[in-house]
Scaffold this motif. Sequence first.
Motif, PDB file in Angstrom:
ATOM      1  N   PRO A 265       0.825  -1.222   0.000  1.00 42.30           N
ATOM      2  CA  PRO A 265       0.000   0.000   0.000  1.00 42.30           C
ATOM      3  C   PRO A 265       0.853   1.264   0.000  1.00 42.30           C
ATOM      4  CG  PRO A 265       0.084  -0.928   2.200  1.00 42.30           C
ATOM      5  CD  PRO A 265       0.832  -1.889   1.313  1.00 42.30           C
ATOM      6  N   THR A 266       0.240   2.367  -0.404  1.00 46.40           N
ATOM      7  CA  THR A 266       0.973   3.627  -0.545  1.00 46.40           C
ATOM      8  C   THR A 266       0.571   4.674   0.488  1.00 46.40           C
ATOM      9  OG1 THR A 266      -0.681   4.440  -2.116  1.00 46.40           O
ATOM     10  CG2 THR A 266       1.244   3.311  -3.029  1.00 46.40           C
ATOM     11  N   ALA A 272       3.720   2.505   4.714  1.00 50.23           N
ATOM     12  CA  ALA A 272       2.898   2.464   3.491  1.00 50.23           C
ATOM     13  C   ALA A 272       3.086   3.784   2.756  1.00 50.23           C
ATOM     14  CB  ALA A 272       1.431   2.241   3.845  1.00 50.23           C
ATOM     15  N   ASN A 273       3.952   3.782   1.766  1.00 48.54           N
ATOM     16  CA  ASN A 273       4.250   5.011   1.035  1.00 48.54           C
ATOM     17  C   ASN A 273       4.642   4.686  -0.396  1.00 48.54           C
ATOM     18  OD1 ASN A 273       7.294   4.637   1.004  1.00 48.54           O
ATOM     19  ND2 ASN A 273       6.925   4.711   3.213  1.00 48.54           N
ATOM     20  N   LEU A 274       4.738   5.711  -1.215  1.00 47.06           N
ATOM     21  CA  LEU A 274       5.006   5.525  -2.640  1.00 47.06           C
ATOM     22  C   LEU A 274       6.350   4.844  -2.880  1.00 47.06           C
ATOM     23  CD1 LEU A 274       3.771   8.990  -3.966  1.00 47.06           C
ATOM     24  CD2 LEU A 274       2.571   6.808  -4.149  1.00 47.06           C
ATOM     25  N   THR A 275       7.368   5.268  -2.141  1.00 46.05           N
ATOM     26  CA  THR A 275       8.700   4.706  -2.357  1.00 46.05           C
ATOM     27  C   THR A 275       8.740   3.221  -2.034  1.00 46.05           C
ATOM     28  OG1 THR A 275       9.755   6.832  -1.879  1.00 46.05           O
ATOM     29  CG2 THR A 275      11.132   4.861  -1.704  1.00 46.05           C
ATOM     30  N   SER A 317     -13.375  -1.700   3.845  1.00 40.57           N
ATOM     31  CA  SER A 317     -13.339  -1.677   5.300  1.00 40.57           C
ATOM     32  C   SER A 317     -11.925  -1.354   5.775  1.00 40.57           C
ATOM     33  CB  SER A 317     -13.767  -3.030   5.854  1.00 40.57           C
ATOM     34  OG  SER A 317     -13.471  -3.128   7.240  1.00 40.57           O
ATOM     35  N   THR A 318     -11.837  -0.543   6.815  1.00 38.55           N
ATOM     36  CA  THR A 318     -10.527  -0.215   7.391  1.00 38.55           C
ATOM     37  C   THR A 318     -10.238  -1.060   8.629  1.00 38.55           C
ATOM     38  OG1 THR A 318     -11.507   1.585   8.693  1.00 38.55           O
ATOM     39  CG2 THR A 318     -10.599   2.152   6.531  1.00 38.55           C
ATOM     40  N   LEU A 319     -11.001  -2.117   8.837  1.00 40.02           N
ATOM     41  CA  LEU A 319     -10.795  -2.955  10.015  1.00 40.02           C
ATOM     42  C   LEU A 319      -9.365  -3.491  10.101  1.00 40.02           C
ATOM     43  CD1 LEU A 319     -12.284  -4.026  12.498  1.00 40.02           C
ATOM     44  CD2 LEU A 319     -12.901  -6.058  11.167  1.00 40.02           C
ATOM     45  N   PRO A 320      -8.785  -3.969   8.978  1.00 36.09           N
ATOM     46  CA  PRO A 320      -7.381  -4.417   9.068  1.00 36.09           C
ATOM     47  C   PRO A 320      -6.408  -3.260   9.274  1.00 36.09           C
ATOM     48  CG  PRO A 320      -8.517  -5.380   7.172  1.00 36.09           C
ATOM     49  CD  PRO A 320      -9.379  -4.261   7.673  1.00 36.09           C
ATOM     50  N   GLY A 321      -6.795  -2.062   8.816  1.00 37.07           N
ATOM     51  CA  GLY A 321      -5.932  -0.887   8.903  1.00 37.07           C
ATOM     52  C   GLY A 321      -6.322   0.123   7.837  1.00 37.07           C
ATOM     53  N   ASN A 322      -5.942   1.382   8.048  1.00 30.64           N
ATOM     54  CA  ASN A 322      -6.308   2.425   7.082  1.00 30.64           C
ATOM     55  C   ASN A 322      -5.666   2.217   5.721  1.00 30.64           C
ATOM     56  OD1 ASN A 322      -7.966   3.999   8.847  1.00 30.64           O
ATOM     57  ND2 ASN A 322      -6.113   4.763   9.843  1.00 30.64           N
ATOM     58  N   PHE A 323      -4.597   1.440   5.679  1.00 28.84           N
ATOM     59  CA  PHE A 323      -3.912   1.165   4.409  1.00 28.84           C
ATOM     60  C   PHE A 323      -4.773   0.374   3.437  1.00 28.84           C
ATOM     61  CE2 PHE A 323      -2.776  -2.030   7.597  1.00 28.84           C
ATOM     62  CZ  PHE A 323      -3.198  -3.201   6.968  1.00 28.84           C
ATOM     63  N   THR A 388      -8.823   8.429   5.489  1.00 26.09           N
ATOM     64  CA  THR A 388      -7.710   7.633   6.029  1.00 26.09           C
ATOM     65  C   THR A 388      -6.352   8.299   5.842  1.00 26.09           C
ATOM     66  OG1 THR A 388      -7.682   6.371   3.958  1.00 26.09           O
ATOM     67  CG2 THR A 388      -8.897   5.432   5.813  1.00 26.09           C
ATOM     68  N   THR A 389      -6.201   9.154   4.839  1.00 22.05           N
ATOM     69  CA  THR A 389      -4.899   9.779   4.618  1.00 22.05           C
ATOM     70  C   THR A 389      -4.571  10.817   5.688  1.00 22.05           C
ATOM     71  OG1 THR A 389      -5.868  11.432   3.149  1.00 22.05           O
ATOM     72  CG2 THR A 389      -5.019   9.437   2.129  1.00 22.05           C
ATOM     73  N   LEU A 390      -5.565  11.189   6.513  1.00 19.23           N
ATOM     74  CA  LEU A 390      -5.334  12.168   7.574  1.00 19.23           C
ATOM     75  C   LEU A 390      -4.682  11.542   8.806  1.00 19.23           C
ATOM     76  CD1 LEU A 390      -8.716  14.156   7.512  1.00 19.23           C
ATOM     77  CD2 LEU A 390      -6.517  14.884   6.575  1.00 19.23           C
ATOM     78  N   ASN A 391      -4.718  10.214   8.904  1.00 19.76           N
ATOM     79  CA  ASN A 391      -4.225   9.538  10.100  1.00 19.76           C
ATOM     80  C   ASN A 391      -2.707   9.378  10.081  1.00 19.76           C
ATOM     81  OD1 ASN A 391      -6.851   9.017  11.323  1.00 19.76           O
ATOM     82  ND2 ASN A 391      -7.182   7.644   9.587  1.00 19.76           N
ATOM     83  N   ASP A 392      -2.149   8.977  11.203  1.00 21.42           N
ATOM     84  CA  ASP A 392      -0.704   8.814  11.321  1.00 21.42           C
ATOM     85  C   ASP A 392      -0.154   7.961  10.181  1.00 21.42           C
ATOM     86  OD1 ASP A 392      -0.690  10.286  13.600  1.00 21.42           O
ATOM     87  OD2 ASP A 392      -0.604   8.585  14.981  1.00 21.42           O
ATOM     88  N   GLY A 393       0.907   8.454   9.565  1.00 18.68           N
ATOM     89  CA  GLY A 393       1.502   7.736   8.448  1.00 18.68           C
ATOM     90  C   GLY A 393       0.890   8.082   7.118  1.00 18.68           C
TER      91      GLY A 393
END
Length: 478
Positions: A265-266, A272-275, A317-323, A388-393
Amino acid sequence: MGRSGVGVVALFTLSLLFVSYEVVDSAIGVNWGTLSFHKMRPSTVVDLLKANKITKVKLFDTNPDALRALMGTGIQVMVGIPNEMLSSFNSDLFVQQNLSRFIGKNGADIRYVAVGNEPFLTGYGGQFQNYVVPAMVNLQQSLVKANLANYVKLVVPCNADAYEANVPSQGTFRPELTQIMTQLVSFLNSNGSPFVVNIYPFLSLYGNSDFPQDYAFFEGSSHPVPDGPNTYYNAFDGNFDTLVAALTKLGYGQMPIVIGEIGWPTDGAVGANLTAARVFNQGLISHVLSNKGTPLRPGSPPADVYLFGLLDEGAKSTLPGNFERHWGIFSFDGQAKYRLNLGLGNRGLKNAKDVAYLPSRWCVAHPSRDMTLVGDHLRLACSEADCTTLNDGGSCSQLGEKDNISYAFNSYYQMQMQNEKSCDFDGLGMVTFLDPSVGDCRFLVGVTDKGLSSSAEPMTRWSVYHICIGVLIWTLTM
């Protein structure tokens, strides 16, 4: 087992001892998921696949619009049956409605039907596993009746948690799955089908703080895993060979293996980022296409690899994580997130064309309003839209308070297809024609799979007047 029990026994009794598998070079395909608030037209997505020379695609259902768009393209398709359908569905009717009517001259090239999706996942507590083999047997009989059995193969995408080991050579299926896996692989073998597995090194890294980060990638590791005469330098090879060992213990060590899902994921989490996504996916592709294979299968890489995924899915669903909403190699609107060579002839990804965007306007926090009472509005916006992009990371986690509010307001506004009332928020919101994106944080404009006349509410002259006044206020307060 119900009415399918006799069929299961008979089918396994008649299992072929030796099955010839077609040997082909590994191919890179993609998963086309559609859990998005902003769905492009299926024809636009198919044009994106063709532009990038992607010849294999995996769907999670039998969406007729997607299958119609794939007709005549030559793109090989895997369709899916959701887990919830396995206990009670008419296999003859399924084949008739979802396969036969699409397959044929200039039709959709449906090669696989995925019976369930990770139905043996530990988190499901066994609620689906007893339905899998009976459903496959019934479906196989229906394929035979429809004269499709030699063309369409049945598979079961399994999560890597179906097997376990301290080192790859000790791989075994979970004890409670031994009997059903024996039946499953016997069925797959007798019908010339591969074993499909989903492997996610990112999740291993995300869920275990002790997991060596470099072991998740393909550039060598300072923490290799010794296993007798073999040494493993990346998590993919170790996971793959654990499955090979588990299959070998059941007597099917040469069964072809397809990677049904794999990716990085990015956004939405630390790591989880582009790089990282580019490095992982490019490393994976180069590794697979090199035909190097793994220690237990040297020179024999997976038959096919389906990247997860083609597009971001903002409604997952974001249950596993926002990624979970950010696995795409393309953003939700078909724009490449990073440079990636799929090894299919293009040196980089080509963007989607003719995307049906909504008008270029955004909903932002009104610059002259007091935001003290904005809390309830933020909760509403982010409970229904994607924040989800507003959260940590996340790529928007460094925004200031007002920009945070604007991002949430705009996500809701675009999800509501820019309905004018959806940007009110008791007077705290304002529509603007100025793109409020900040750095790497992109404020999206929605897309539609329909004509704008039926999806985006037209702006009245009075509305445009208010927007122009709002833009002036916005500009003066910036």
